[in-house]
Design an enzyme around this catalytic site. Structure first.
Site, PDB file in Angstrom:
ATOM      1  N   ASP A  12       0.855  -1.255   0.077  1.00 50.24           N
ATOM      2  CA  ASP A  12      -0.592   0.152   0.048  1.00 50.24           C
ATOM      3  C   ASP A  12       0.866   1.176  -0.399  1.00 50.24           C
ATOM      4  O   ASP A  12       2.043   0.931   0.223  1.00 50.24           O
ATOM      5  CB  ASP A  12      -0.928  -0.067   0.908  1.00 50.24           C
ATOM      6  CG  ASP A  12      -1.305   1.418   1.045  1.00 50.24           C
ATOM      7  OD1 ASP A  12      -2.061   1.429   0.380  1.00 50.24           O
ATOM      8  OD2 ASP A  12      -1.516   2.131   2.298  1.00 50.24           O
ATOM      9  N   CYS A  13       0.085   2.139   0.030  1.00 52.71           N
ATOM     10  CA  CYS A  13       1.360   3.728  -0.167  1.00 52.71           C
ATOM     11  C   CYS A  13       1.190   4.320   1.161  1.00 52.71           C
ATOM     12  O   CYS A  13       2.196   4.485   1.445  1.00 52.71           O
ATOM     13  CB  CYS A  13       0.928   4.472  -1.348  1.00 52.71           C
ATOM     14  SG  CYS A  13       1.525   6.241  -1.732  1.00 52.71           S
ATOM     15  N   ASP A  14       0.047   4.668   0.925  1.00 51.63           N
ATOM     16  CA  ASP A  14      -0.512   5.812   2.404  1.00 51.63           C
ATOM     17  C   ASP A  14      -0.168   5.693   3.469  1.00 51.63           C
ATOM     18  O   ASP A  14      -1.420   4.487   3.622  1.00 51.63           O
ATOM     19  CB  ASP A  14      -1.627   6.646   2.236  1.00 51.63           C
ATOM     20  CG  ASP A  14      -1.411   7.921   0.994  1.00 51.63           C
ATOM     21  OD1 ASP A  14      -0.525   8.420   1.260  1.00 51.63           O
ATOM     22  OD2 ASP A  14      -2.762   7.805   0.184  1.00 51.63           O
ATOM     23  N   ASP A 168      -1.308  -1.045   6.178  1.00 47.00           N
ATOM     24  CA  ASP A 168      -2.417  -0.599   7.861  1.00 47.00           C
ATOM     25  C   ASP A 168      -3.357  -0.191   8.037  1.00 47.00           C
ATOM     26  O   ASP A 168      -3.809   0.620   8.647  1.00 47.00           O
ATOM     27  CB  ASP A 168      -1.013   0.938   7.255  1.00 47.00           C
ATOM     28  CG  ASP A 168      -2.025   2.558   6.705  1.00 47.00           C
ATOM     29  OD1 ASP A 168      -2.304   1.948   5.190  1.00 47.00           O
ATOM     30  OD2 ASP A 168      -1.737   3.587   7.358  1.00 47.00           O
TER      31      ASP A 168
END
Length: 219
Positions: A12-14, A168
Protein backbone atom coordinates in the site's frame (compact mmCIF):
# COMPACT_ATOMS: atom_id res chain seq x y z
CA UNK A 1 0.83 -25.50 7.14
CA UNK A 2 3.99 -23.68 6.02
CA UNK A 3 3.91 -21.44 2.98
CA UNK A 4 6.84 -20.70 0.67
CA UNK A 5 8.34 -17.21 0.61
CA UNK A 6 6.43 -14.69 -1.51
CA UNK A 7 7.35 -14.08 -5.16
CA UNK A 8 5.85 -10.58 -5.22
CA UNK A 9 5.39 -7.99 -2.48
CA UNK A 10 2.54 -5.53 -2.97
CA UNK A 11 2.78 -2.40 -0.84
CA UNK A 12 0.00 0.00 0.00
CA UNK A 13 1.17 3.60 -0.33
CA UNK A 14 -0.25 5.92 2.35
CA UNK A 15 0.81 4.82 5.81
CA UNK A 16 3.03 2.00 4.53
CA UNK A 17 5.51 3.66 2.17
CA UNK A 18 4.87 7.30 3.03
CA UNK A 19 3.92 8.58 6.48
CA UNK A 20 0.90 10.49 5.21
CA UNK A 21 -2.02 9.15 7.23
CA UNK A 22 -1.28 11.36 10.24
CA UNK A 23 -1.27 14.40 7.95
CA UNK A 24 -4.44 13.41 6.12
CA UNK A 25 -6.30 12.65 9.33
CA UNK A 26 -5.39 15.99 10.88
CA UNK A 27 -6.33 18.04 7.83
CA UNK A 28 -9.41 15.92 7.12
CA UNK A 29 -10.68 16.54 10.63
CA UNK A 30 -10.28 20.30 10.20
CA UNK A 31 -11.97 20.24 6.79
CA UNK A 32 -14.86 18.04 7.90
CA UNK A 33 -15.47 20.27 10.92
CA UNK A 34 -15.68 23.31 8.65
CA UNK A 35 -18.33 21.43 6.67
CA UNK A 36 -20.38 20.70 9.78
CA UNK A 37 -19.18 17.15 10.44
CA UNK A 38 -17.28 16.75 13.71
CA UNK A 39 -15.20 13.61 14.37
CA UNK A 40 -12.96 12.58 17.25
CA UNK A 41 -9.37 11.53 16.57
CA UNK A 42 -10.32 7.90 17.25
CA UNK A 43 -13.21 8.12 14.78
CA UNK A 44 -10.91 9.55 12.13
CA UNK A 45 -8.69 6.47 12.36
CA UNK A 46 -11.60 4.05 12.52
CA UNK A 47 -13.57 5.47 9.62
CA UNK A 48 -11.10 7.04 7.24
CA UNK A 49 -7.65 5.41 7.22
CA UNK A 50 -7.48 3.56 3.92
CA UNK A 51 -11.12 4.21 3.03
CA UNK A 52 -12.19 4.65 -0.60
CA UNK A 53 -13.38 8.13 -1.59
CA UNK A 54 -17.04 7.22 -1.99
CA UNK A 55 -17.11 5.71 1.51
CA UNK A 56 -15.44 8.80 2.98
CA UNK A 57 -18.00 11.07 1.35
CA UNK A 58 -20.93 8.97 2.57
CA UNK A 59 -19.69 9.01 6.17
CA UNK A 60 -19.20 12.78 6.16
CA UNK A 61 -22.63 13.33 4.64
CA UNK A 62 -24.25 11.10 7.24
CA UNK A 63 -22.53 12.93 10.10
CA UNK A 64 -23.44 16.41 8.82
CA UNK A 65 -27.00 15.32 8.01
CA UNK A 66 -27.12 16.59 4.43
CA UNK A 67 -25.37 15.95 1.11
CA UNK A 68 -22.10 17.52 0.12
CA UNK A 69 -21.97 19.67 -2.99
CA UNK A 70 -20.30 18.18 -6.10
CA UNK A 71 -16.61 19.05 -6.08
CA UNK A 72 -16.72 19.82 -2.36
CA UNK A 73 -13.04 18.99 -1.89
CA UNK A 74 -11.71 21.47 -4.44
CA UNK A 75 -11.52 24.53 -2.14
CA UNK A 76 -9.41 22.55 0.34
CA UNK A 77 -6.91 21.03 -2.11
CA UNK A 78 -4.17 23.54 -1.41
CA UNK A 79 -4.45 22.97 2.34
CA UNK A 80 -3.59 19.30 1.82
CA UNK A 81 -0.82 20.07 -0.66
CA UNK A 82 0.84 22.57 1.67
CA UNK A 83 0.78 20.15 4.61
CA UNK A 84 2.17 17.28 2.55
CA UNK A 85 4.88 19.47 0.99
CA UNK A 86 6.00 20.59 4.43
CA UNK A 87 5.74 17.35 6.38
CA UNK A 88 5.66 14.18 4.28
CA UNK A 89 8.48 11.65 4.67
CA UNK A 90 9.00 7.98 3.90
CA UNK A 91 7.89 5.57 6.62
CA UNK A 92 10.87 4.92 8.88
CA UNK A 93 12.74 1.80 7.80
CA UNK A 94 10.92 1.24 4.51
CA UNK A 95 13.89 2.13 2.30
CA UNK A 96 15.95 -0.49 4.13
CA UNK A 97 13.25 -3.07 3.36
CA UNK A 98 13.10 -2.11 -0.31
CA UNK A 99 16.89 -2.27 -0.61
CA UNK A 100 16.96 -5.73 0.96
CA UNK A 101 14.14 -7.36 -1.03
CA UNK A 102 15.27 -10.09 -3.40
CA UNK A 103 11.86 -10.48 -5.08
CA UNK A 104 9.89 -8.01 -7.23
CA UNK A 105 7.64 -5.48 -5.55
CA UNK A 106 4.97 -3.01 -6.60
CA UNK A 107 2.40 -0.61 -5.17
CA UNK A 108 -1.40 -0.81 -5.08
CA UNK A 109 -3.32 2.11 -3.57
CA UNK A 110 -6.89 3.40 -3.35
CA UNK A 111 -5.43 6.82 -4.19
CA UNK A 112 -5.30 8.32 -7.67
CA UNK A 113 -2.23 7.96 -9.86
CA UNK A 114 -1.58 11.69 -9.46
CA UNK A 115 -1.60 11.56 -5.65
CA UNK A 116 0.50 8.39 -5.60
CA UNK A 117 3.17 9.97 -7.79
CA UNK A 118 3.18 13.22 -5.82
CA UNK A 119 3.52 11.52 -2.46
CA UNK A 120 6.21 9.10 -3.61
CA UNK A 121 8.09 12.04 -5.09
CA UNK A 122 7.85 14.01 -1.87
CA UNK A 123 9.25 11.05 0.06
CA UNK A 124 12.02 10.29 -2.44
CA UNK A 125 10.55 6.92 -3.46
CA UNK A 126 9.15 7.57 -6.93
CA UNK A 127 12.04 6.06 -8.89
CA UNK A 128 11.71 2.81 -6.96
CA UNK A 129 8.13 2.25 -8.18
CA UNK A 130 8.19 3.69 -11.70
CA UNK A 131 6.09 1.44 -13.94
CA UNK A 132 4.84 -0.58 -10.96
CA UNK A 133 2.11 1.64 -9.51
CA UNK A 134 -1.53 0.52 -9.51
CA UNK A 135 -4.49 2.67 -8.50
CA UNK A 136 -8.08 1.86 -7.61
CA UNK A 137 -8.93 4.02 -10.64
CA UNK A 138 -7.62 1.11 -12.75
CA UNK A 139 -10.33 -1.32 -11.60
CA UNK A 140 -14.08 -1.47 -11.02
CA UNK A 141 -13.81 -1.58 -7.23
CA UNK A 142 -11.13 -0.37 -4.85
CA UNK A 143 -10.27 -1.89 -1.48
CA UNK A 144 -11.83 -3.63 0.45
CA UNK A 145 -12.73 -5.49 -2.77
CA UNK A 146 -9.91 -7.72 -4.07
CA UNK A 147 -9.93 -6.25 -7.60
CA UNK A 148 -6.93 -3.94 -7.21
CA UNK A 149 -4.62 -6.56 -5.74
CA UNK A 150 -5.64 -9.13 -8.33
CA UNK A 151 -5.01 -6.56 -11.07
CA UNK A 152 -1.54 -5.78 -9.69
CA UNK A 153 -0.63 -9.46 -9.43
CA UNK A 154 -1.79 -10.16 -12.97
CA UNK A 155 0.15 -7.18 -14.33
CA UNK A 156 3.28 -8.37 -12.54
CA UNK A 157 2.76 -11.96 -13.72
CA UNK A 158 2.50 -13.60 -10.29
CA UNK A 159 -0.28 -15.88 -9.01
CA UNK A 160 -2.28 -14.39 -6.11
CA UNK A 161 -1.30 -17.14 -3.68
CA UNK A 162 2.37 -16.27 -4.30
CA UNK A 163 1.87 -12.62 -3.30
CA UNK A 164 2.35 -10.84 0.02
CA UNK A 165 0.48 -7.60 0.73
CA UNK A 166 1.70 -4.96 3.19
CA UNK A 167 -1.14 -2.85 4.54
CA UNK A 168 -1.96 -0.51 7.41
CA UNK A 169 -5.76 -0.40 7.14
CA UNK A 170 -8.57 -2.90 7.74
CA UNK A 171 -9.86 -2.20 4.23
CA UNK A 172 -6.55 -3.22 2.70
CA UNK A 173 -6.16 -6.32 4.85
CA UNK A 174 -9.68 -7.41 3.94
CA UNK A 175 -8.88 -6.91 0.26
CA UNK A 176 -5.73 -9.02 0.54
CA UNK A 177 -7.58 -11.85 2.23
CA UNK A 178 -10.34 -11.70 -0.39
CA UNK A 179 -7.69 -11.90 -3.12
CA UNK A 180 -6.20 -15.04 -1.56
CA UNK A 181 -2.96 -13.28 -0.68
CA UNK A 182 -0.93 -13.28 2.51
CA UNK A 183 -1.42 -10.08 4.51
CA UNK A 184 1.09 -8.23 6.66
CA UNK A 185 -0.57 -5.59 8.84
CA UNK A 186 1.67 -2.67 9.79
CA UNK A 187 0.73 -1.10 13.12
CA UNK A 188 3.50 1.49 13.37
CA UNK A 189 1.15 4.19 12.12
CA UNK A 190 -2.36 4.96 13.32
CA UNK A 191 -4.29 1.68 13.10
CA UNK A 192 -4.48 -0.46 16.25
CA UNK A 193 -3.30 -4.06 15.90
CA UNK A 194 -6.74 -5.40 16.87
CA UNK A 195 -8.24 -3.96 13.67
CA UNK A 196 -5.71 -5.79 11.45
CA UNK A 197 -5.46 -9.15 13.19
CA UNK A 198 -7.17 -12.09 11.50
CA UNK A 199 -6.68 -15.24 9.42
CA UNK A 200 -3.70 -15.39 7.10
CA UNK A 201 -2.33 -12.15 8.54
CA UNK A 202 0.88 -11.28 10.36
CA UNK A 203 0.77 -8.05 12.38
CA UNK A 204 4.00 -6.14 13.01
CA UNK A 205 4.96 -2.73 14.40
CA UNK A 206 8.44 -1.90 13.06
CA UNK A 207 8.82 -1.75 9.27
CA UNK A 208 12.35 -3.11 9.58
CA UNK A 209 10.87 -6.42 10.77
CA UNK A 210 9.23 -6.98 7.41
CA UNK A 211 12.17 -8.49 5.56
CA UNK A 212 12.39 -11.38 8.00
CA UNK A 213 8.65 -11.82 8.15
CA UNK A 214 8.26 -12.11 4.39
CA UNK A 215 10.43 -15.21 4.34
CA UNK A 216 8.49 -16.88 7.15
CA UNK A 217 5.56 -19.21 6.67
CA UNK A 218 2.10 -18.41 7.91
CA UNK A 219 -0.13 -20.97 9.54
Amino acid sequence: MTLEPAELVIFDCDGVLVDSERIYCRVDREVFASLGAEFTEAEMVEYFVGSPHDMLTAIVEERRGRPLEPGWQAPFTQRYEDALDAELTAVEGVTDVLDALSVPYCLASNGSHASIRKNLGRAGLLDRFEGRMFSARDVARGKPAPDLFLHAAAAMGVAPERCAVVEDSPYGVRAARAAGMRAFGYTGGLTPAARLTGPGTVVFEDMRELRGLLGAGLS
